[in-house]
Design a protein around this motif. Structure first.
Motif, PDB file in Angstrom:
ATOM      1  N   ASP A  47     -16.976  13.278 -31.121  1.00 50.00           N
ATOM      2  CA  ASP A  47     -16.352  13.498 -32.452  1.00 50.00           C
ATOM      3  C   ASP A  47     -15.840  12.157 -32.974  1.00 50.00           C
ATOM      4  O   ASP A  47     -14.722  11.744 -32.692  1.00 50.00           O
ATOM      5  N   VAL A  48     -16.709  11.477 -33.676  1.00 50.48           N
ATOM      6  CA  VAL A  48     -16.329  10.151 -34.199  1.00 50.48           C
ATOM      7  C   VAL A  48     -16.128  10.265 -35.702  1.00 50.48           C
ATOM      8  O   VAL A  48     -16.868  10.989 -36.370  1.00 50.48           O
ATOM      9  N   SER A  49     -15.098   9.592 -36.192  1.00 54.13           N
ATOM     10  CA  SER A  49     -14.725   9.756 -37.611  1.00 54.13           C
ATOM     11  C   SER A  49     -15.872   9.378 -38.540  1.00 54.13           C
ATOM     12  O   SER A  49     -16.637   8.454 -38.273  1.00 54.13           O
ATOM     13  N   GLU A  50     -15.902  10.140 -39.624  1.00 51.55           N
ATOM     14  CA  GLU A  50     -16.965   9.895 -40.606  1.00 51.55           C
ATOM     15  C   GLU A  50     -16.668   8.637 -41.401  1.00 51.55           C
ATOM     16  O   GLU A  50     -15.543   8.175 -41.428  1.00 51.55           O
ATOM     17  N   GLY A  51     -17.668   8.126 -42.031  1.00 49.06           N
ATOM     18  CA  GLY A  51     -17.469   6.938 -42.878  1.00 49.06           C
ATOM     19  C   GLY A  51     -17.568   5.677 -42.063  1.00 49.06           C
ATOM     20  O   GLY A  51     -17.437   4.579 -42.586  1.00 49.06           O
ATOM     21  N   VAL A  52     -17.751   5.786 -40.741  1.00 55.66           N
ATOM     22  CA  VAL A  52     -17.888   4.594 -39.908  1.00 55.66           C
ATOM     23  C   VAL A  52     -19.357   4.518 -39.469  1.00 55.66           C
ATOM     24  O   VAL A  52     -19.933   5.504 -39.019  1.00 55.66           O
ATOM     25  N   ARG A  53     -19.905   3.364 -39.681  1.00 61.47           N
ATOM     26  CA  ARG A  53     -21.305   3.197 -39.235  1.00 61.47           C
ATOM     27  C   ARG A  53     -21.275   2.828 -37.764  1.00 61.47           C
ATOM     28  O   ARG A  53     -20.565   1.896 -37.371  1.00 61.47           O
ATOM     29  N   MET A  54     -22.085   3.565 -36.990  1.00 55.29           N
ATOM     30  CA  MET A  54     -22.100   3.316 -35.545  1.00 55.29           C
ATOM     31  C   MET A  54     -23.493   2.852 -35.135  1.00 55.29           C
ATOM     32  O   MET A  54     -24.495   3.470 -35.509  1.00 55.29           O
ATOM     33  N   LEU A  55     -23.482   1.785 -34.368  1.00 58.75           N
ATOM     34  CA  LEU A  55     -24.757   1.230 -33.907  1.00 58.75           C
ATOM     35  C   LEU A  55     -24.642   1.022 -32.395  1.00 58.75           C
ATOM     36  O   LEU A  55     -23.566   0.632 -31.905  1.00 58.75           O
ATOM     37  N   VAL A  56     -25.738   1.299 -31.722  1.00 60.40           N
ATOM     38  CA  VAL A  56     -25.765   1.040 -30.278  1.00 60.40           C
ATOM     39  C   VAL A  56     -27.036   0.241 -29.994  1.00 60.40           C
ATOM     40  O   VAL A  56     -28.106   0.541 -30.528  1.00 60.40           O
ATOM     41  N   THR A  57     -26.865  -0.824 -29.209  1.00 62.18           N
ATOM     42  CA  THR A  57     -28.063  -1.605 -28.836  1.00 62.18           C
ATOM     43  C   THR A  57     -28.272  -1.455 -27.333  1.00 62.18           C
ATOM     44  O   THR A  57     -27.331  -1.134 -26.589  1.00 62.18           O
ATOM     45  N   ASP A  58     -29.485  -1.732 -26.905  1.00 65.09           N
ATOM     46  CA  ASP A  58     -29.730  -1.728 -25.447  1.00 65.09           C
ATOM     47  C   ASP A  58     -29.387  -3.110 -24.907  1.00 65.09           C
ATOM     48  O   ASP A  58     -28.874  -3.967 -25.650  1.00 65.09           O
ATOM     49  N   VAL A  63     -21.179  -1.961 -23.235  1.00 61.15           N
ATOM     50  CA  VAL A  63     -21.323  -0.720 -22.457  1.00 61.15           C
ATOM     51  C   VAL A  63     -21.739  -1.156 -21.051  1.00 61.15           C
ATOM     52  O   VAL A  63     -22.784  -1.787 -20.873  1.00 61.15           O
ATOM     53  N   LEU A  64     -20.863  -0.910 -20.093  1.00 56.36           N
ATOM     54  CA  LEU A  64     -21.098  -1.411 -18.732  1.00 56.36           C
ATOM     55  C   LEU A  64     -21.308  -0.244 -17.767  1.00 56.36           C
ATOM     56  O   LEU A  64     -20.651   0.799 -17.884  1.00 56.36           O
ATOM     57  N   TYR A  65     -22.215  -0.462 -16.856  1.00 54.32           N
ATOM     58  CA  TYR A  65     -22.386   0.507 -15.772  1.00 54.32           C
ATOM     59  C   TYR A  65     -22.336  -0.291 -14.478  1.00 54.32           C
ATOM     60  O   TYR A  65     -23.223  -1.110 -14.209  1.00 54.32           O
ATOM     61  N   LYS A  66     -21.278  -0.079 -13.728  1.00 55.13           N
ATOM     62  CA  LYS A  66     -21.042  -0.828 -12.479  1.00 55.13           C
ATOM     63  C   LYS A  66     -21.216  -2.326 -12.731  1.00 55.13           C
ATOM     64  O   LYS A  66     -22.058  -2.994 -12.108  1.00 55.13           O
ATOM     65  N   SER A  67     -20.521  -2.826 -13.684  1.00 51.79           N
ATOM     66  CA  SER A  67     -20.520  -4.241 -14.086  1.00 51.79           C
ATOM     67  C   SER A  67     -21.846  -4.720 -14.662  1.00 51.79           C
ATOM     68  O   SER A  67     -22.029  -5.897 -14.938  1.00 51.79           O
ATOM     69  N   GLU A  68     -22.771  -3.787 -14.829  1.00 49.95           N
ATOM     70  CA  GLU A  68     -24.065  -4.199 -15.409  1.00 49.95           C
ATOM     71  C   GLU A  68     -24.053  -3.859 -16.882  1.00 49.95           C
ATOM     72  O   GLU A  68     -23.629  -2.764 -17.276  1.00 49.95           O
ATOM     73  N   LEU A  69     -24.442  -4.808 -17.724  1.00 48.89           N
ATOM     74  CA  LEU A  69     -24.401  -4.608 -19.175  1.00 48.89           C
ATOM     75  C   LEU A  69     -25.593  -3.755 -19.605  1.00 48.89           C
ATOM     76  O   LEU A  69     -26.745  -4.151 -19.445  1.00 48.89           O
ATOM     77  N   LEU A  70     -25.253  -2.555 -20.160  1.00 51.38           N
ATOM     78  CA  LEU A  70     -26.332  -1.671 -20.617  1.00 51.38           C
ATOM     79  C   LEU A  70     -26.662  -1.932 -22.080  1.00 51.38           C
ATOM     80  O   LEU A  70     -27.776  -1.678 -22.526  1.00 51.38           O
ATOM     81  N   GLY A  71     -25.689  -2.435 -22.778  1.00 51.90           N
ATOM     82  CA  GLY A  71     -25.882  -2.681 -24.226  1.00 51.90           C
ATOM     83  C   GLY A  71     -24.522  -2.821 -24.881  1.00 51.90           C
ATOM     84  O   GLY A  71     -23.521  -3.056 -24.197  1.00 51.90           O
ATOM     85  N   ILE A  72     -24.487  -2.640 -26.187  1.00 51.85           N
ATOM     86  CA  ILE A  72     -23.170  -2.706 -26.844  1.00 51.85           C
ATOM     87  C   ILE A  72     -23.066  -1.592 -27.887  1.00 51.85           C
ATOM     88  O   ILE A  72     -24.073  -1.109 -28.398  1.00 51.85           O
ATOM     89  N   VAL A  73     -21.781  -1.248 -28.125  1.00 47.82           N
ATOM     90  CA  VAL A  73     -21.503  -0.287 -29.203  1.00 47.82           C
ATOM     91  C   VAL A  73     -20.891  -1.096 -30.329  1.00 47.82           C
ATOM     92  O   VAL A  73     -19.974  -1.886 -30.088  1.00 47.82           O
ATOM     93  N   CYS A  74     -21.399  -0.933 -31.516  1.00 50.70           N
ATOM     94  CA  CYS A  74     -20.863  -1.710 -32.665  1.00 50.70           C
ATOM     95  C   CYS A  74     -20.473  -0.748 -33.777  1.00 50.70           C
ATOM     96  O   CYS A  74     -21.264   0.120 -34.162  1.00 50.70           O
TER      97      CYS A  74
END
Ligand code: ADP
Length: 438
Positions: free
Chosen positions: A40-51, A103-114
């Protein structure tokens, strides 16, 4: 404050999303979309996820989607380095904020949330506050300027009145008074100024009266001298005895002139505080005895019984010559304005911190209405009698001025059944020479 709360809010949400995504082993569009759909993320915010390669695998903005592309943002680079990043700028009436978290999984970078947010409401609010503050500031400036102009004009007008009044006084219009209104320092200044000009006016009136009285007094003997001298010149056959009489009259007038000028000089010296002798501690009884001794021949010549009762140690502080002149004038008057075979009694004593000198006579007395006026310059109750006795009308003015200068008082009273009493009271200063306080 707005920026701080945005930073907290966006980073918190981004971290929450990042934590939700960190359970995935790798970030691809399907997995991310399925997770994002339940968040449930607030509306009006653009969300981007990269690998982990920086390619956008999720973009909630379908209209301007950047899916499959890279994100050229400084915050994204910071997040790839494992740190949270946030930037907020006010631009074009809106707050534009960018938050990026890894976005980290066991110190490994999976990507980023922007997150990218354009907040027009807060921008409008800020703009409103800005406009409001600007208007208030403008209003304050305009009001202050108006008040300043108002007060400056009022101030200048009131100062102008004062300076105009000073010019009038400089020009000799001593009767001029200034009215400035208000209740401030200028009002106080104006009232002080009016006080001063009032005093100047009084002094000027006194000066004019004195000059006119003095010239009148000097003119009379001069006119007599001229008349007598002319008579001698014009009358060639004048008998020697007549001529001697005329010359004797001229001599008397010269004596009178000399006395008037002496008295005038004495008064002028008192006016400008040029006492002939320095004040010292004196026994008024000694002074009175000396004056009585000197006037005894005059009293005897008129058949007047002059006597004195002088108490010891009547110590006063005064100039010796000046105070001698006071007692001498009073006793001389008591003899001059007496009747044949009359009495003059001089009494000195100390009472309640004051030294008194009383000069009583059995003479012609002074009408009640004239009692206060006899101390005025040139004032004489009976001009003819005063002239006959060689008076100048200045003796009592000298007495009053001298006594007041020594911190004392002098007044006249009538005695019953006849005669007058002159009272001089001066502060007792016995304690200054080691005597007891009385
Ligand atoms: P003057 O030189 O005329 O005596 P004073 O100043 O000494 O001048 O006195 C002023 C006037 O006061 C006198 O002219 C006189 O009329 C009146 N006067 C002063 N002393 C006496 C007195 N002892 N008795 C009556 N009149 C007096």
């Amino acid at each position: 404050m707005i920026v701080d709360s945005k930073c907290n809010e966006l980073l918190k949400t981004a971290n929450m999303v990042s934590a939700s995504l960190s359970g995935l082993q790798s970030l691809d569009t399907d997995r991310v979309t399925s997770i994002m759909s339940i968040l449930d993320v607030s509306e009006g915010v653009r969300m981007l996820v990269t690998d982990h390669a920086g390619t956008v695998v999720y973009d909630n903005n379908t209209a301007f989607s950047v899916m499959g592309r890279g994100l050229m943002l400084a915050e994204v680079y910071t997040a790839f380095n494992g740190m949270d990043a946030f930037r907020c700028a006010y631009k074009g009436g809106a707050f534009e904020s960018v938050a990026a978290v890894p976005v980290l999984y066991k110190s490994e970078l999976l990507g980023i949330v922007c997150f990218h947010e354009v907040d027009k409401d807060s921008g409008a609010l800020l703009l409103g506050i800005q406009t409001y503050l600007r208007n208030i500031t403008l209003l304050v400036i305009v009001c202050s300027a108006a008040l300043m102009v108002f007060f400056t004009i009022g101030f200048r007008r009131r100062l102008g009145k004062l300076s105009g009044a000073i010019d009038k006084i400089k020009g000799g219009q001593y009767e001029h008074r200034v009215v400035v209104g208000g209740h401030d320092e200028i009002t106080d200044l104006a009232s002080e100024f009016n006080d001063l000009s009032g005093r100047l006016q009084k002094t000027e009136e006194l000066r004019r009266r004195f000059v006119s009285d003095a010239s009148h007094e000097l003119k009379t003997p001069l006119a007599s001298i001229k008349l007598l001298a002319d008579s001698i010149i014009q009358n060639e056959d004048m008998r020697m005895t007549d001529m001697r009489d005329f010359l004797a009259d001229i001599s008397n007038e010269i004596v009178r002139l000399t006395r008037i000028t002496d008295h005038l000089l004495q008064l002028t010296r008192l006016d400008v505080d040029l006492a002939e002798t320095e004040p010292e501690y004196l026994d008024l009884s000694d002074i009175a005895r000396r004056a009585v001794r000197l006037l005894q021949p005059l009293a005897q010549a008129k058949g007047i019984n002059l006597h004195i009762d002088a108490a010891p140690e009547c110590i006063i502080e005064a100039g010796e010559d000046a105070i001698y002149q006071v007692v001498f004038n009073l006793v001389e008057n008591a003899v001059k304005y007496n009747i044949p075979n009359g009495e003059v009694h001089v009494l000195t004593y100390v009472n309640e911190g004051n030294v008194f000198c009383l000069v009583d006579d059995t003479g012609i007395g002074i009408p009640e209405t004239e009692l206060s006026r006899i101390f005025d310059r040139f004032y004489r109750v009976d001009k003819a009698r005063s002239r006959e006795t060689g008076g100048t009308g200045l003796g009592l003015s000298i007495v009053r001025q001298t006594v007041e200068e020594c911190g004392g008082k002098v007044w006249a009273e009538n005695r019953s059944p006849r005669g007058s009493r002159f009272v001089v009271s001066l502060p007792y200063r016995g304690e200054a020479v080691g005597l007891e306080v009385r």
